[in-house]
Design an enzyme around this catalytic site. Structure first.
Site: not given
Lengths: 288, 288, 288, 288
Positions: B231-233
């Site tokens: 996530l969000d990486e």
């Protein structure tokens, strides 16, 4: 080996046509060079001028470069190129001109000291002596050449003599408040960089901060440009701005502007030293 | 003729070595193509990976491209290239996913309508119906697919069916607040662009504005990135920030952030559509 | 007369309620003071904390200030104020701590020299001797206090002794790479300003540029904050960013970041010196 | 109660002297009002003009405001104030003028729709019909009033009639490409906001992007200002810029500039609507 010694740059301008990129790349490949960076820009897709900057590595470049240039000549002629070869190991020799405001000079000296400006600073020249202590503290030659309103030419003669003796490649006007003669400008065409303390073409000429204050602008800026005979009209290399508001009087604008002037000039000078700026019809192409 | 029809792009990644640029340029020259833009980047000067993006024009490209690709294959093999040919005339087909906040969707629709996004928007998909009126006013298909916490997979099945039926090339999550399954992500790897409402890696996950408020930051930002399982990486395409101060509560931060989210997402999508973004080891190379 | 001598500041925090502004303004008026700047901020319109900063001029302030403060006490008590009176003529005494990277130190010294920082720099302290020449060239005391991993406390004792002897008001960590003990921090609570070389809360801790490179961010930043026991978690005073791209390796990020670090720290220090920063619940209110 | 109904603003300009802030604050306190925001600026510390903006809450403001203003009159007279009382509940009535470029109009409509602009948009007026569909989709009246070169006055008469009938408070020129007559400007002095597509005072007048291209600037900007008889010379409310480079032709500059125009105009209009802008000697004081 991929050292500074072996790094070279080709700067090319020519009428655009099919096959130029291929021809240059092929040429360098046959010479054994490895292209590490390549930029190109064409003013017009159909009938324009093509500008290229190629950075390459070639083993034994110092020994090879004479024959490399000789071999390139026929290709350059074929495509009607105006071109220039610049070995990275040959650092440009710089003279900095300054008057009483020292912040731009100081920024350049720092950047140079910390290894960010790939240049030899040969001298600092000033019509005042305010910069003397600072310049000496960096171990650099300082020349105080006063400029008298009724005899500007003798000062300029002295300046030119210094520049020529030191084989100066680039002159940076780091808030130098004297106007240079056409002769001087002609001698160092596209090699004199000035920082103007406004976002050009706004506030051309004297006292830009005072006039910015009068106009009530909400941003102030600075512009680094090559100097031409038309005051503040030369090719722009870099510009930037910073936000101000109604509480800034002309003095506060001047203080705030210093930060912008410093960073804009330092960037422009850095790009020039790395042969990243090409002048074309009073504009610049910056391959930054 | 130098038309959109005849414009093509080559995207190349391969181990860096001497002669690649020359070989590719030479190949295109022999095909009769004219290179109009060329970008390259090498991860390491000695032993790295070389990335190239070349834009060229070739008369009768639509008729020629099959043979052009066939002819390029041996060269690509020689240099161990992974490569892709993308004709400019083949606009990418886009699906936009959105939840209740519509500003990013609206920006994309505007930019598309005014001709700034070179894409066909095939559909807008939402787990809510807030966007329906807006989407319809642009004459675009709107699909309301609710997502129920206890049965996310059926919604996703429906989404995937829609995407596949429409032969979607790129999915833009324009403030879509649902997490997509690994299967979905795998299906559109490096082709799903999300806008996260913070300057990543700060404030990963839920409620970034609330947490930005708690932390007392002086700038807030937004990040457009390709979506991966972490996530969000995923690889960051573009980021930007805007200034705030102590007077901004979480709500005011959210309002201020909208402007940044809009422009950051629009830029990232535009670059993706023009094949200017290359993913490499969870980072992007953006030839903007 | 409206001189620096006669300029004073009142910093006030108290529960918000009707009439506070009126009471303070009325008080100053009766004292004969003229308010030249007034800022206020309330954390919550109903039931919050009110913060005020008032700058005023009063004839013969040095002679009057004792009675002014005495007269203000009952009013302060009535509104449950915590407050502070700061005469502008009493410049804060500053100590700068630095390690091997000198750019932030250099910026502060220069701003100080050109009159932009209203402070007395009493000393520069370092665990290395790299800064010695620079500091001496400004005619300032330099103390080289090495910090040994197995005996940090003796170094700190020496530092504290120096700070106390010189009656230091504010400590600036201008890229000082040692962690200070809770005792030290307690002693100078909300008076130690650090520059962290990232956009906090991204990249807390060691090697932020290396991690920014790994993450592939498109902007890098710097954060000036008051130091607390939680590393890099103290109240943020100022932040800024600059744009980078895929061509920047960790070293290039570090070079680019210097410019941001310099300007962010200089602004934060300037505001602190002018009593424009109020700390409230791990955040700052900056009346800039 | 602290509602929109009970929120008022006082805008004051007067010769600076001791005790004004105290007198106004005391007055509001006695009326039972609670000051929620207060800004002041003095053009000169000794002999200047003082500008104040005070936002306050007062129970039953709608019923009280008549007497509040009556009571304030003697105090205003004593300090020679020019002043204005503006209740927040009385939203300004806005007319938007537009020609063929719709991006600024679109931004305003959207910001208005999402609740960010505290105004009633009474009408959109255009000399073309391009905006008609867009305006209708927002449910707003659209008036197509062609402007003929040889009879501009009849168009203006029609416009003025519309504005007066609708009791318009503010006119926004959102890329309206016609020059208004002195009579028109006089009628709505300091209440007509224009967006100029350059960073004024650079590129006053026609075709700023074309001229920016010719000059080779590295940033382009936009300026929101009050309209006066001197073309593009009125008081500047807000400005901003965006970065461009040599690859931008005049068309690309125009596209890039749209983003800046949109956000600059939206901010300026928002500030005007919230009574945060004061005009003083062809400049603005913006209490943002």
């Amino acid at each position: 080996m991929m050292t500074e010694e072996n790094r070279g740059r080709l700067l090319i301008a020519c009428p655009d046509s099919t096959g130029i990129v291929a021809a240059v790349a092929q040429f360098l490949y046959r010479q054994g060079a490895n292209i590490s960076a390549s930029d190109q820009y064409s003013t017009d897709a159909f009938d324009g001028t093509l500008f290229m900057r190629i950075e390459f590595h070639l083993d034994q470049l110092p020994a090879q470069e004479r024959s490399l240039c000789a071999d390139f000549a026929p290709l350059a002629e074929k495509f009607q190129m105006s071109w220039r070869y610049a070995p990275a190991r040959r650092r440009k020799r710089m003279a900095i001109f300054v008057s009483k405001e020292l912040h731009c000079l100081q920024e350049l000296l720092w950047e140079w000291q910390s290894g960010q400006l790939d240049t030899d600073i040969s001298m600092v020249v000033s019509n005042h002596d305010d910069a003397q202590t600072l310049v000496k503290s960096f171990g650099l030659p300082f020349h105080h050449i006063p400029v008298y309103p009724n005899d500007k030419s003798s000062a300029e003669a002295e300046q030119l003599h210094l520049l020529e003796s030191a084989e100066i490649d680039v002159v940076v006007l780091a808030r130098y408040m004297q106007i240079l003669s056409p002769t001087f400008l002609e001698r160092y065409a596209n090699r004199i960089i000035n920082i103007h303390h406004s976002f050009l073409p706004a506030f051309i000429g004297r006292n830009p901060y005072g006039r910015a204050y009068e106009r009530g602008v909400k941003l102030i800026g600075a512009t680094a440009h090559y100097v031409t005979e038309d005051l503040d009209e030369g090719p722009i290399i870099e510009q930037d701005v910073t936000r101000v508001d109604h509480r800034y009087d002309a003095h506060a604008l001047r203080i705030a502007g210093r930060q912008v002037e410093r960073s804009v000039l330092a960037r422009a000078v850095k790009w020039h030293l790395e042969d990243k700026v090409i002048v074309y019809e009073n504009k610049t192409i910056v391959f930054a």
